[in-house]
Design a protein around this motif. Structure first.
Motif, PDB file in Angstrom:
ATOM      1  N   GLN A   2      10.364 -10.592   3.859  1.00  0.00           N
ATOM      2  CA  GLN A   2      10.310  -9.940   5.179  1.00  0.00           C
ATOM      3  C   GLN A   2       8.950  -9.303   5.412  1.00  0.00           C
ATOM      4  N   LEU A   3       8.457  -8.595   4.395  1.00  0.00           N
ATOM      5  CA  LEU A   3       7.162  -7.927   4.516  1.00  0.00           C
ATOM      6  C   LEU A   3       6.043  -8.944   4.752  1.00  0.00           C
ATOM      7  N   ARG A   4       6.036  -9.996   3.980  1.00  0.00           N
ATOM      8  CA  ARG A   4       5.005 -11.028   4.132  1.00  0.00           C
ATOM      9  C   ARG A   4       5.055 -11.649   5.531  1.00  0.00           C
ATOM     10  N   LYS A   5       6.258 -11.873   6.033  1.00  0.00           N
ATOM     11  CA  LYS A   5       6.423 -12.463   7.364  1.00  0.00           C
ATOM     12  C   LYS A   5       5.858 -11.525   8.433  1.00  0.00           C
ATOM     13  N   GLN A   6       6.194 -10.240   8.357  1.00  0.00           N
ATOM     14  CA  GLN A   6       5.688  -9.279   9.338  1.00  0.00           C
ATOM     15  C   GLN A   6       4.166  -9.211   9.313  1.00  0.00           C
ATOM     16  N   LEU A   7       3.601  -9.169   8.118  1.00  0.00           N
ATOM     17  CA  LEU A   7       2.143  -9.090   7.998  1.00  0.00           C
ATOM     18  C   LEU A   7       1.473 -10.368   8.502  1.00  0.00           C
ATOM     19  N   ARG A   8       2.035 -11.505   8.168  1.00  0.00           N
ATOM     20  CA  ARG A   8       1.472 -12.798   8.604  1.00  0.00           C
ATOM     21  C   ARG A   8       1.477 -12.890  10.130  1.00  0.00           C
ATOM     22  N   GLU A   9       2.595 -12.470  10.762  1.00  0.00           N
ATOM     23  CA  GLU A   9       2.700 -12.512  12.224  1.00  0.00           C
ATOM     24  C   GLU A   9       1.678 -11.595  12.888  1.00  0.00           C
ATOM     25  N   ALA A  10       1.268 -10.541  12.192  1.00  0.00           N
ATOM     26  CA  ALA A  10       0.279  -9.606  12.729  1.00  0.00           C
ATOM     27  C   ALA A  10      -1.148 -10.026  12.393  1.00  0.00           C
ATOM     28  N   GLY A  11      -1.311 -11.155  11.711  1.00  0.00           N
ATOM     29  CA  GLY A  11      -2.650 -11.632  11.374  1.00  0.00           C
ATOM     30  C   GLY A  11      -3.248 -10.975  10.143  1.00  0.00           C
ATOM     31  N   VAL A  12      -2.397 -10.414   9.292  1.00  0.00           N
ATOM     32  CA  VAL A  12      -2.857  -9.735   8.082  1.00  0.00           C
ATOM     33  C   VAL A  12      -2.651 -10.664   6.887  1.00  0.00           C
ATOM     34  N   THR A  13      -3.682 -10.761   6.048  1.00  0.00           N
ATOM     35  CA  THR A  13      -3.577 -11.538   4.822  1.00  0.00           C
ATOM     36  C   THR A  13      -3.030 -10.621   3.735  1.00  0.00           C
ATOM     37  N   TYR A  14      -1.935 -11.034   3.110  1.00  0.00           N
ATOM     38  CA  TYR A  14      -1.278 -10.227   2.077  1.00  0.00           C
ATOM     39  C   TYR A  14      -1.089 -11.094   0.851  1.00  0.00           C
ATOM     40  N   LYS A  15      -1.644 -10.665  -0.267  1.00  0.00           N
ATOM     41  CA  LYS A  15      -1.570 -11.477  -1.469  1.00  0.00           C
ATOM     42  C   LYS A  15      -1.678 -10.599  -2.704  1.00  0.00           C
ATOM     43  N   VAL A  16      -1.055 -11.061  -3.778  1.00  0.00           N
ATOM     44  CA  VAL A  16      -1.134 -10.366  -5.061  1.00  0.00           C
ATOM     45  C   VAL A  16      -2.286 -10.972  -5.852  1.00  0.00           C
ATOM     46  N   TYR A  17      -3.168 -10.105  -6.333  1.00  0.00           N
ATOM     47  CA  TYR A  17      -4.304 -10.539  -7.146  1.00  0.00           C
ATOM     48  C   TYR A  17      -4.352  -9.707  -8.416  1.00  0.00           C
ATOM     49  N   LYS A  18      -5.008 -10.243  -9.407  1.00  0.00           N
ATOM     50  CA  LYS A  18      -5.258  -9.463 -10.619  1.00  0.00           C
ATOM     51  C   LYS A  18      -6.295  -8.392 -10.278  1.00  0.00           C
ATOM     52  N   ASN A  19      -6.078  -7.212 -10.834  1.00  0.00           N
ATOM     53  CA  ASN A  19      -6.963  -6.081 -10.544  1.00  0.00           C
ATOM     54  C   ASN A  19      -8.415  -6.366 -10.900  1.00  0.00           C
ATOM     55  N   THR A  20      -8.648  -7.046 -12.020  1.00  0.00           N
ATOM     56  CA  THR A  20     -10.031  -7.338 -12.411  1.00  0.00           C
ATOM     57  C   THR A  20     -10.707  -8.250 -11.402  1.00  0.00           C
ATOM     58  N   MET A  21      -9.957  -9.172 -10.806  1.00  0.00           N
ATOM     59  CA  MET A  21     -10.531 -10.074  -9.798  1.00  0.00           C
ATOM     60  C   MET A  21     -10.935  -9.276  -8.556  1.00  0.00           C
ATOM     61  N   ILE A  22     -10.087  -8.332  -8.164  1.00  0.00           N
ATOM     62  CA  ILE A  22     -10.409  -7.488  -7.000  1.00  0.00           C
ATOM     63  C   ILE A  22     -11.646  -6.650  -7.305  1.00  0.00           C
ATOM     64  N   ARG A  23     -11.718  -6.118  -8.530  1.00  0.00           N
ATOM     65  CA  ARG A  23     -12.890  -5.315  -8.927  1.00  0.00           C
ATOM     66  C   ARG A  23     -14.183  -6.118  -8.805  1.00  0.00           C
ATOM     67  N   PHE A  24     -14.166  -7.348  -9.343  1.00  0.00           N
ATOM     68  CA  PHE A  24     -15.363  -8.199  -9.283  1.00  0.00           C
ATOM     69  C   PHE A  24     -15.753  -8.494  -7.840  1.00  0.00           C
ATOM     70  N   ALA A  25     -14.779  -8.799  -7.007  1.00  0.00           N
ATOM     71  CA  ALA A  25     -15.064  -9.146  -5.609  1.00  0.00           C
ATOM     72  C   ALA A  25     -15.552  -7.938  -4.815  1.00  0.00           C
ATOM     73  N   ALA A  26     -15.063  -6.753  -5.149  1.00  0.00           N
ATOM     74  CA  ALA A  26     -15.408  -5.542  -4.403  1.00  0.00           C
ATOM     75  C   ALA A  26     -16.741  -4.932  -4.837  1.00  0.00           C
ATOM     76  N   LYS A  27     -17.236  -5.353  -5.972  1.00  0.00           N
ATOM     77  CA  LYS A  27     -18.476  -4.786  -6.518  1.00  0.00           C
ATOM     78  C   LYS A  27     -19.607  -4.833  -5.484  1.00  0.00           C
ATOM     79  N   GLY A  28     -20.195  -3.683  -5.231  1.00  0.00           N
ATOM     80  CA  GLY A  28     -21.326  -3.602  -4.307  1.00  0.00           C
ATOM     81  C   GLY A  28     -20.941  -3.558  -2.833  1.00  0.00           C
ATOM     82  N   THR A  29     -19.655  -3.425  -2.531  1.00  0.00           N
ATOM     83  CA  THR A  29     -19.202  -3.335  -1.138  1.00  0.00           C
ATOM     84  C   THR A  29     -18.489  -2.005  -0.927  1.00  0.00           C
TER      85      THR A  29
END
Length: 162
Positions: A39-66
């Motif tokens: 239900q949550l994923r459907k509501q977010l998708r309909e609102a144009g929000v990307t919702y996904k589970v990622y590994k924390n280390t991957m998020i850390r690497f991607a967020a570095k310097g931003t």
């Protein structure tokens, strides 16, 4: 294939999500049922929000310097990421509303237009109406005085004719 080579596409995917994003919210989804998560994923998708589970280390690497690097303290345990490139308040609004029904969902924190907010700050952001609602209210408040002004001018003109 080396582990690093396998992780690079995921980091690139998250980096692309962050690129041009107005909002990113991290949540702890532990304890949600499959039905609630769907239900949550459907509501977010309909609102144009990307919702996904990622590994924390991957998020850390991607967020570095931003600006999203401020999410680092919240990247512990199971983490889902909700990102919007259009509306700055919609992820927080949907997640906070959903958390009222599913008390296991916990907003950890987020970044809204390059500014970090903790869980309490995100609850406040969630109370801000959408851009369309705010524009409608503004237009409504502007039309009322103009309509009244036009009515007064018309009455003045009619009284001078008489």
């Amino acid at each position: 294939m080396a582990k690093v080579e396998l992780k690079q596409p995921v980091v690139a995917e998250i980096s692309e999500l962050f690129n041009g994003a107005k909002t990113a919210v991290v949540v702890d989804y532990r304890g949600l049922t499959v039905e609630q998560d769907t239900q949550l994923r459907k509501q977010l998708r309909e609102a144009g929000v990307t919702y996904k589970v990622y590994k924390n280390t991957m998020i850390r690497f991607a967020a570095k310097g931003t600006a999203f690097e401020a999410l680092e303290p919240h990247l512990e345990g199971p983490t889902a990421l909700a990102v919007s490139k259009d509306d700055a308040t919609v992820p927080a609004r949907i997640l906070a509303e959903f958390a009222k029904k599913a008390d296991k969902l916990e907003i950890k924190g987020g970044i809204v237009e390059d500014t970090y907010y903790d869980a309490k700050g995100m609850q406040v952001i969630a109370t801000i109406p959408s851009r369309e609602v705010l524009l409608g209210r503004l237009l409504g408040s502007m039309q009322s005085p103009i309509t009244n002004f036009a009515r007064v001018i018309k009455q003045i003109a009619e009284s001078k004719e008489a």
